[in-house]
Scaffold this motif. Structure first.
Motif, PDB file in Angstrom:
ATOM      1  N   LEU A  18      -5.464   5.258   0.740  1.00 14.73           N
ATOM      2  CA  LEU A  18      -5.586   4.959  -0.695  1.00 14.73           C
ATOM      3  C   LEU A  18      -7.023   4.578  -1.040  1.00 14.73           C
ATOM      4  O   LEU A  18      -7.564   5.003  -2.064  1.00 14.73           O
ATOM      5  CB  LEU A  18      -4.615   3.843  -1.069  1.00 14.73           C
ATOM      6  CG  LEU A  18      -4.471   3.535  -2.561  1.00 14.73           C
ATOM      7  CD1 LEU A  18      -3.857   4.732  -3.285  1.00 14.73           C
ATOM      8  CD2 LEU A  18      -3.614   2.291  -2.768  1.00 14.73           C
ATOM      9  N   PRO A  50       0.798  -1.236   0.000  1.00 14.29           N
ATOM     10  CA  PRO A  50       0.000   0.000   0.000  1.00 14.29           C
ATOM     11  C   PRO A  50       0.828   1.282   0.000  1.00 14.29           C
ATOM     12  O   PRO A  50       0.418   2.275  -0.609  1.00 14.29           O
ATOM     13  CB  PRO A  50      -0.820  -0.137   1.291  1.00 14.29           C
ATOM     14  CG  PRO A  50      -0.920  -1.603   1.524  1.00 14.29           C
ATOM     15  CD  PRO A  50       0.388  -2.155   1.063  1.00 14.29           C
ATOM     16  N   LYS A  51       1.982   1.272   0.667  1.00 14.67           N
ATOM     17  CA  LYS A  51       2.813   2.474   0.693  1.00 14.67           C
ATOM     18  C   LYS A  51       3.327   2.818  -0.712  1.00 14.67           C
ATOM     19  O   LYS A  51       3.343   3.979  -1.112  1.00 14.67           O
ATOM     20  CB  LYS A  51       3.985   2.291   1.654  1.00 14.67           C
ATOM     21  CG  LYS A  51       3.600   2.276   3.125  1.00 14.67           C
ATOM     22  CD  LYS A  51       4.819   2.177   4.030  1.00 14.67           C
ATOM     23  CE  LYS A  51       5.714   3.396   3.930  1.00 14.67           C
ATOM     24  NZ  LYS A  51       6.846   3.327   4.871  1.00 14.67           N
ATOM     25  N   PRO A  95       3.679  11.040   0.121  1.00 12.86           N
ATOM     26  CA  PRO A  95       2.930  10.908   1.382  1.00 12.86           C
ATOM     27  C   PRO A  95       3.840  11.084   2.597  1.00 12.86           C
ATOM     28  O   PRO A  95       5.024  10.763   2.548  1.00 12.86           O
ATOM     29  CB  PRO A  95       2.370   9.479   1.311  1.00 12.86           C
ATOM     30  CG  PRO A  95       2.383   9.140  -0.138  1.00 12.86           C
ATOM     31  CD  PRO A  95       3.566   9.836  -0.716  1.00 12.86           C
ATOM     32  N   LEU A 109       0.320   4.075  -2.786  1.00 14.25           N
ATOM     33  CA  LEU A 109      -0.055   5.437  -2.408  1.00 14.25           C
ATOM     34  C   LEU A 109       0.956   6.451  -2.958  1.00 14.25           C
ATOM     35  O   LEU A 109       0.586   7.526  -3.442  1.00 14.25           O
ATOM     36  CB  LEU A 109      -0.154   5.559  -0.887  1.00 14.25           C
ATOM     37  CG  LEU A 109      -0.553   6.935  -0.339  1.00 14.25           C
ATOM     38  CD1 LEU A 109      -1.931   7.343  -0.861  1.00 14.25           C
ATOM     39  CD2 LEU A 109      -0.527   6.929   1.191  1.00 14.25           C
ATOM     40  N   GLN A 110       2.227   6.100  -2.899  1.00 14.54           N
ATOM     41  CA  GLN A 110       3.265   6.981  -3.433  1.00 14.54           C
ATOM     42  C   GLN A 110       3.084   7.184  -4.938  1.00 14.54           C
ATOM     43  O   GLN A 110       3.178   8.313  -5.443  1.00 14.54           O
ATOM     44  CB  GLN A 110       4.636   6.388  -3.145  1.00 14.54           C
ATOM     45  CG  GLN A 110       5.795   7.193  -3.737  1.00 14.54           C
ATOM     46  CD  GLN A 110       7.150   6.589  -3.383  1.00 14.54           C
ATOM     47  OE1 GLN A 110       7.380   6.198  -2.240  1.00 14.54           O
ATOM     48  NE2 GLN A 110       8.027   6.512  -4.364  1.00 14.54           N
ATOM     49  N   ALA A 164      -1.654   3.610   5.020  1.00 17.59           N
ATOM     50  CA  ALA A 164      -1.582   3.893   3.581  1.00 17.59           C
ATOM     51  C   ALA A 164      -2.722   3.226   2.835  1.00 17.59           C
ATOM     52  O   ALA A 164      -3.327   3.818   1.915  1.00 17.59           O
ATOM     53  CB  ALA A 164      -0.236   3.423   3.026  1.00 17.59           C
ATOM     54  N   TRP A 177       0.331   6.857  -6.630  1.00 12.28           N
ATOM     55  CA  TRP A 177      -0.883   7.640  -6.873  1.00 12.28           C
ATOM     56  C   TRP A 177      -0.587   9.127  -6.691  1.00 12.28           C
ATOM     57  O   TRP A 177      -0.994   9.950  -7.522  1.00 12.28           O
ATOM     58  CB  TRP A 177      -1.994   7.204  -5.916  1.00 12.28           C
ATOM     59  CG  TRP A 177      -3.276   7.953  -6.118  1.00 12.28           C
ATOM     60  CD1 TRP A 177      -4.303   7.626  -6.964  1.00 12.28           C
ATOM     61  CD2 TRP A 177      -3.653   9.184  -5.480  1.00 12.28           C
ATOM     62  NE1 TRP A 177      -5.300   8.581  -6.898  1.00 12.28           N
ATOM     63  CE2 TRP A 177      -4.932   9.544  -5.998  1.00 12.28           C
ATOM     64  CE3 TRP A 177      -3.061  10.014  -4.538  1.00 12.28           C
ATOM     65  CZ2 TRP A 177      -5.603  10.695  -5.586  1.00 12.28           C
ATOM     66  CZ3 TRP A 177      -3.722  11.160  -4.137  1.00 12.28           C
ATOM     67  CH2 TRP A 177      -4.978  11.489  -4.653  1.00 12.28           C
TER      68      TRP A 177
END
Length: 251
Positions: free
Chosen positions: A244, A181-182, A197, A185-186, A240, A188
């Motif tokens: 997200l 997820p990290k 983030p 998210l980065q 994250a 995105w």
């Protein structure tokens, strides 16, 4: 001249701490499942001894905390070697999230359940009554400690065999998500032309052997999300994922 009188030795009546133990049959069964007969069985017993089962003064020496520290490093090495060997066309950016997904506490807990090793963990009565034998952090810590114990008793090759056995279902299962997820998210945020983030630790609670971290993940001008985890890394991943989901609507 009188002979010198011998000095009196002062005796200290200090109770020796009681070492947690398994029955002979339990120890035999545990070693059979692991696939290794220990030269030093006491090391294996220590690997499955939760800090709650010993006094705080003896926790470092008699519980699995130090072996857990070692086992985590051995696990990371073995999984990294496996990924390098079997995914020859993938970049570091592709390999890193795969590694993270296979070495996190949840993956270790899954390996323990797969091998049905949770019944061997030595816990205090209070920890047992509160569901400690099924707690992800407890299972994950014990699994890492077992890996550390095998490594110290027999070396890397034997530790690798245990990991291959315990992680077999996870190795064969197709990953539902190739990036954590990290990373997602980065990517995105970068796609939206936004700053990377930020992650802020809001709190840390619980005893040293079972901490809980609360972390806030945020993207400038787009919002934030707060989540908890048994490690800072897991809390960041959970936060994250929540953020997200709120930003993209993906489940």
């Amino acid at each position: 001249m009188k002979p010198a009188r011998p000095k009196r030795t002062r005796l200290r009546s200090k109770a020796k701490p009681e070492m947690p133990s398994l029955t002979e049959n339990e120890l035999k069964a545990l070693q059979e499942i692991i696939g290794h007969r220990f030269k030093s069985p006491d090391m294996l017993i220590r690997a499955v001894t939760h800090p709650s089962a010993v006094s705080s003064a003896d926790s470092v020496r008699l519980s699995n905390q130090r072996l857990e520290f070692l086992g985590d490093r051995v696990l990371n090495l073995v999984i990294a070697e496996r990924l390098i060997d079997r995914r020859k066309m993938e970049s570091e950016g592709d390999l890193a999230p795969r590694l993270n997904s296979l070495v996190k506490k949840g993956a270790c807990a899954t390996a323990m359940r797969h091998l049905e090793l949770q019944r061997f963990i030595i816990l205090s009565d209070g920890e047992i009554s509160s569901g400690g034998r099924e707690r992800e952090s407890t299972l994950g810590d014990a699994c890492e400690a077992i890996i550390g114990a095998i490594y110290q008793d027999a070396g890397l090759s034997q530790a690798r065999k245990f990991i291959e056995k315990g992680w077999a279902p996870q190795f064969s299962a197709a990953p539902s998500e190739t990036k954590d997820p990290k990373t997602l998210l980065q990517e995105w945020a970068q796609g939206q032309g936004l700053p990377l983030p930020d992650y802020t630790v809001l709190s840390r609670s619980g005893p040293d052997h079972q901490p809980t971290y609360e972390v806030e993940a945020s993207v400038t001008d787009r919002g934030s999300a707060v989540a908890a985890g048994s490690s800072k890394r897991d809390a960041e991943r959970n936060a994250a994922a929540l953020l997200l989901k709120s930003l993209t609507g993906d489940t």
